[in-house]
Design an enzyme around this catalytic site. Structure first.
Site, short mmCIF file in Angstrom:
data_model
loop_
_atom_site.label_atom_id
_atom_site.label_comp_id
_atom_site.label_asym_id
_atom_site.label_seq_id
_atom_site.Cartn_x
_atom_site.Cartn_y
_atom_site.Cartn_z
N LYS A 482 0.77 -0.96 -0.05
CA LYS A 482 0.14 -0.03 0.13
C LYS A 482 0.94 1.45 -0.01
O LYS A 482 2.04 1.09 0.41
CB LYS A 482 -0.88 -0.09 1.14
CG LYS A 482 -0.34 -0.07 2.57
CD LYS A 482 -1.08 -0.29 3.80
CE LYS A 482 -0.51 -0.03 5.08
NZ LYS A 482 -1.41 -0.13 6.14
N TYR A 708 16.34 31.19 3.81
CA TYR A 708 15.15 31.72 4.29
C TYR A 708 15.32 32.23 5.67
O TYR A 708 15.72 31.41 6.46
CB TYR A 708 13.74 31.19 4.09
CG TYR A 708 13.55 31.09 2.57
CD1 TYR A 708 13.17 32.38 1.80
CD2 TYR A 708 13.18 29.98 1.67
CE1 TYR A 708 12.80 32.20 0.70
CE2 TYR A 708 12.90 29.92 0.49
CZ TYR A 708 12.71 31.16 -0.28
OH TYR A 708 12.08 31.24 -1.55
#
EC number: 5.1.1.1
Length: 813
Positions: A482, A708
Site C-alpha cells: 500500500k 530563508y
C-alpha cells in the site's frame, strides 16, 4: 565434450537413479520460473529454510522438463518424469559443477574479499580479453549457488577463467575452492561486510584464504598479518609501504585522472588511472599486479589501464518514455549474462509486450553459428515480441527471427529508428560497452530531475526470506504494498513479490489494487480500506475487500446480488483493541446470521490488527488481543462450512510473537528494511537510498547567512553546497537547521538553515567536493530511523513522504 546425466551420477552420490535413458545436458536450472527451462534442462530442486523447489516440479514437467535431481520424489509424480535422488541437492549441484570444470584445463583466477571483487573481475576481463577467451562469473554470482551456475558457462574454447567467491559465514569457502580451483588468487580488501557471520576477524580471514589453497600466487595489498597465513607466494602492492612487491606513488590528480609512478623489481613506470577515489585506485593497483605477474610489458599495462571505466554492477529498472519501462543492462553482452537479463525481464515486465535491444555478443568461446543458435533459442523461449540488433555480426545470424530490425551501429539506430514507436512495453537494453548503449538509455528514459530513489530488489528478497525463515513452510504470507509500496514503488515491488510466489498482496484502497491489475499482477490482492462506492470496480478487477462493519457487509452483499455472483472472497476484520476498524463482540450474532449459508460471499479469512506488537512492554496487552481474536474466530467460524484463514501478526508480530503465526502473516515495513527494534534491524538489509548531486558551491564570510529567514549565520568563512532536493520532495524541514546531515564522499555535511521547497544547503568546508558529486540523503547512513527520530516522526512517514516527482530506479546485483 561429453556432458550427460550418466556422466555425473557417479559423482553426486545418488541414492536412487533407476531406469534412466541417455540424456545430454544442455541447460542446468534451479529456478522453476525461468522460461529457459525445456527438454534439454536438468533441474536441481534446491531446498532452503523457506523454500522448497520440489513444490514446483509438476509445473516444470508441464513445460517439458523431464530430468530432475531431487531429495525426494513427490508421490504424485513418480511415473511422470526421470528422477535422480540425492541426500543434498545443493551439494549435488556443486559436485556436478566440479565434474564439469574438470572437463577443461585452462587456468582460473579466483577473487575474494569484502568488496571490489566484481569490479576487479570486470576490469581484468577488459584488460586481458585482447589476449584470452575468458569465461567469468556474471554480475556478482559468487555464492554457494552462483559459483557453480557460473561454471556451466565454460566451454572448450575458453583459455582463462575469472571467478569471484563470496562467503557470509564459516565452512563455505572450501566448497567454492573445489569448484573454482584457482591458480592465481586475488584478495581485494578486508572490510566489515558479513562480520556478523564470523566470531572474529581472524576467523573471517582464515575462511577467506581457503580459496588460495592450491594457488601459485596470491595478489593483495601489503598486509603482514594476512601474508603470514597464506599457503603460497605473494605479490603485494602499497601506496605507503615500500617493502611491497609493487609500490605506487601518487603524483597528481586532475580532470578525474590520477598519475601513479609504479616501482617493481627496481624498475619504474607511470600509469594514468581514470579515477581519483581510493577504492578505484586500490582495484586498479590489483589489476596492475596481475598484469605484471602475467609478464605484460609496462607500455601495454599503461595503455590499457588508462582506459578502465566505471563498472555498472546492477540491472536497473527505470521509467521510460510513452509509458514504457526500461531494464538497463547497457554495459555487458555475453551469453551467460544475457540468460540472467532475460529472466529478470520476465520477472519485472510491467507490460505484456517485450522488446530486446541487443548488441553483438563477445567472449562466448563458441563458434558464431552455435552461439547465435543458442541466442535464437533464448529469444524464442522468452517470447520476445520485437528484437532490435546492433552490430555487424548479430543481425546476419538472427535475420530469420520474426519482428527483427537490425542496425550496424548505435548511431545508425538513433538516427534512423522512430523512438516514438516504443509505447506500453518493457524494453531490455543489453549491449557490450563498446556500443555505447547508455546513449539509448538516455534517449528512452523519462526525464526527471537529478534526485533519485534507488531501490535494491536483492535487499527486498533478502528481507522477505528473513521473515519467511521464522515461519513454518505452510504459513502463507501477505505483503503490504500500500501507499506506493511504502513510498518505494508499487508495480515493480509487486512484480518481484509475484516472482517469489507470496500468497497475497495488501493495498489500502481499490485504486491501488486496480493499478496493480493493469500492470499485470495476478496475485490475490486484499483491499484493507475499501469504500462502498468502489465495490463494483473491485469485483471487476478481482480484488478482495476487507469488511469491517455490518453496514459495509450489507453494501457489498447488495452489489453481489445485483451482479449475481457467488462465493466472492471477503476478509472479516475483528477489533480486539486497536479501536480503529473492525467488528466488536456485540455485533457477532448479527454478523453470524448474515454470513451463515450465504452463497454470495466466501469468508476467505478472519483477522485482527495488533496495536503494540513492536513494544514488548505491552506483551500482556498483545497476548490478550491474541486470546480475544482466537475466541472471536471460533465463534464466527462455527456457522461456516469451512475454516477461513486466520492472520494476526504484522511485521513486528512475526519477529516478536512467531508462535502465533496461525495460517497467514502480514509483512509490511520490515520488507523495506526497517524493523521496530535494534535486534530486528540487525537482521535486515537497507532497501532504499535517496541520492542527489551538488548543484553549486559558494563560499560565505563570517556574518553572512544561508537560506530563508537567515536561520544560519556563519561565524567563520564557510563553504556551502546547494543540493536540488527539498520539502516538496519529502525532506522534512525538521531535519534542517543543523539537526540533520547528508553524506558527500562518505563524510557528513551538516544541513544549514531552513530546508527550502526544492533545495537544501550543507556545510562542505572540510570536504573535498565539486558540483556534480553524488550526495546521499538517506540510505545505510543516515538511516531513515535516524531522520525519523530527529524529525519526531516514524520511518513510515519518511518513506511515504518521498514525492512522486523523485525518479525511482530499481536494481538487482
Amino acid at each position: 565434450m561429453t556432458f550427460t546425466l550418466q556422466n555425473i551420477i557417479p559423482v553426486i552420490d545418488a541414492k536412487s537413479a533407476k531406469n534412466l535413458p541417455e540424456f545430454s545436458i544442455e541447460n542446468i536450472s534451479i529456478d522453476s520460473r525461468s522460461l529457459q527451462n525445456n527438454q534439454g534442462t536438468l533441474f536441481f530442486a534446491l531446498k532452503g529454510h523457506n523454500h522448497d523447489a520440489h513444490q514446483y516440479l509438476e509445473n516444470l514437467i508441464e513445460k517439458g522438463v523431464q530430468f530432475f535431481v531431487v531429495e525426494y520424489i513427490p508421490e504424485n509424480l513418480k511415473d511422470k518424469a526421470h528422477f535422480v535422488v540425492v541426500e543434498n541437492t545443493l551439494k549435488a549441484l556443486q559436485q556436478t559443477s566440479i565434474f564439469y570444470k574438470n572437463l577443461f584445463h585452462f587456468p582460473m583466477i579466483g577473487i575474494t574479499g569484502s568488496n571490489g571483487k566484481t569490479i576487479v573481475k570486470e576490469w581484468l576481463n577488459f584488460l586481458l580479453s585482447p589476449d584470452f577467451t575468458i569465461v567469468r562469473s556474471p554480475k556478482s554470482y559468487n555464492s554457494q549457488v552462483g559459483v557453480p551456475l557460473s561454471i556451466f558457462g565454460s566451454n572448450e574454447n575458453h583459455n582463462l577463467g575469472i571467478f569471484e567467491a563470496g562467503i557470509s559465514t564459516s565452512n563455505e569457502m572450501e566448497n567454492l575452492q573445489k569448484i573454482i580451483q584457482p591458480k592465481i588468487g586475488i584478495f581485494t580488501h578486508l572490510g566489515n561486510a558479513h562480520n556478523e557471520g564470523f566470531s572474529s576477524i581472524s576467523e573471517k580471514i582464515d575462511e577467506k584464504i581457503k580459496l588460495f589453497k592450491d594457488c601459485e600466487i596470491v595478489i593483495l595489498e601489503k598486509n603482514d598479518s594476512i601474508e603470514k597465513l597464506l599457503p603460497s607466494q605473494t605479490i603485494t602492492w602499497s601506496f605507503t609501504d615500500k617493502n611491497a612487491t609493487v609500490f605506487g606513488e601518487k603524483e597528481n590528480s586532475k580532470n578525474g585522472f590520477t598519475n601513479i609512478v609504479i616501482t617493481h623489481n627496481n624498475n619504474s613506470f607511470e600509469v594514468e588511472i581514470p579515477f581519483q577515489d581510493e577504492d578505484s585506485l586500490s582495484n586498479a593497483m590489483t589489476c596492475v599486479c596481475t598484469l605484471l605477474y602475467l609478464k605484460y610489458g609496462t607500455d601495454v599495462i599503461a595503455e590499457r589501464i588508462k582506459n578502465l571505466y566505471p563498472v555498472e554492477l546492477r540491472l536497473q529498472v527505470k521509467k521510460g518514455i510513452n509509458n514504457c519501462s526500461l531494464i538497463d543492462d547497457s554495459y555487458s553482452s555475453d551469453y551467460q549474462s544475457l540468460k540472467m537479463a532475460l529472466d529478470f525481464l520476465e520477472q519485472q515486465k510491467l507490460h505484456q509486450k517485450k522488446t530486446l535491444i541487443l548488441s553483438d555478443i563477445f567472449q562466448s568461446g563458441l563458434p558464431l553459428q552455435e552461439l547465435y543458435q543458442k541466442v535464437t533459442s533464448l529469444i524464442q523461449n522468452n517470447k520476445i515480441d520485437r528484437l532490435i540488433t546492433i552490430g555487424d555480426t548479430i543481425g546476419n545470424y538472427l535475420k530469420d527471427i520474426p519482428n527483427i530490425i537490425s542496425f550496424s551501429s548505435t548511431q545508425e539506430f538513433l538516427q534512423q529508428f522512430n523512438l516514438n514507436s516504443f509505447e506500453n512495453e518493457t524494453i531490455l537494453i543489453k549491449g557490450a560497452r563498446s556500443f555505447d548503449f547508455e546513449e539509448i538509455v538516455v534517449i528512452l528514459e523519462e526525464k526527471n530531475h537529478e534526485t533519485v530513489l534507488e531501490i535494491n530488489l536483492d535487499a527486498i528478497s533478502y528481507n522477505l526470506n528473513f521473515y519467511k525463515s521464522k515461519l513454518k513452510p505452510e504459513t502463507k504470507v501477505m505483503v503490504m504494498v500500500k501507499a506506493f509500496g511504502y513510498g518505494n514503488g508499487g508495480y515493480e515491488i509487486a512484480k518481484l513479490l509475484e516472482h517469489h510466489k507470496v500468497d497475497y498482496l495488501g493495498v489500502a484502497f481499490a485504486d491501488e489494487g486496480i493499478e496493480l491489475r493493469k500492470a499485470g499482477i495476478t496475485l490475490p490482492i486484499m483491499v484493507l480500506n475499501p469504500e462502498n462506492s468502489s465495490f463494483n470496480a473491485m469485483i471487476a478487477y478481482d480484488l478482495e475487500p476487507e469488511i469491517y462493519s455490518i453496514t459495509g457487509l450489507n453494501a457489498f452483499l447488495k452489489v453481489a446480488q445485483q451482479r449475481n455472483i457467488s462465493s466472492y472472497p471477503i476478509h472479516l476484520k475483528i477489533d480486539t483493541g486497536m479501536h480503529r476498524l473492525g467488528y466488536e463482540p456485540n455485533e457477532f450474532e448479527r454478523l453470524k446470521a448474515i454470513i451463515k449459508n450465504n452463497n454470495f460471499i466466501k469468508v476467505e479469512s478472519i483477522f485482527t490488527h495488533l496495536a503494540a506488537s513492536d513494544d514488548v512492554a505491552f506483551k500482556e496487552f498483545t497476548l490478550n488481543q491474541i486470546r480475544l481474536f482466537t475466541e472471536a474466530f471460533d465463534n464466527l467460524s462455527s456457522v461456516l462450512n469451512h475454516k477461513p484463514i486466520r492472520h494476526i501478526l504484522n511485521t513486528s508480530g512475526i519477529f516478536n510473537y512467531t508462535n502465533y503465526q496461525m495460517e497467514m502473516v502480514r509483512l509490511g515495513i520490515g520488507l523495506y528494511g526497517v524493523g521496530n527494534s535494534d535486534e530486528e534491524n540487525k537482521q535486515l538489509l537497507n532497501v532504499s537510498t535517496l541520492k542527489s548531486i551538488i548543484s553549486q558551491i559558494h563560499t560565505i564570510e563570517a556574518g553572512e547567512s544561508v537560506g530563508y529567514s537567515r536561520k544560519y549565520i556563519a561565524n567563520k568563512q564557510t563553504k556551502v553546497a546547494t543540493i536540488p532536493i527539498g520539502y516538496a520532495d519529502g525532506i522534512r524541514r525538521a531535519w534542517g537547521n543543523e539537526k540533520g546531515y547528508v553524506l558527500i564522499n562518505n563524510q557528513k555535511a551538516i544541513i544549514l538553515g531552513n530546508i527550502c521547497m526544492d533545495m537544501l544547503m550543507v556545510d562542505v568546508s572540510e570536504i573535498t567536493c565539486k558540483p556534480g558529486d553524488e550526495v546521499i540523503i538517506f540510505g545505510e547512513k543516515p538511516h531513515v530511523k535516524e531522520i525519523a527520530n530527529v524529525s519526531f516522526t516514524i520511518p513510515y512517514e519518511v518513506f511515504v513522504g518521498i514525492s512522486q516527482r523523485v525518479k525511482r530506479i530499481f536494481f538487482k546485483n
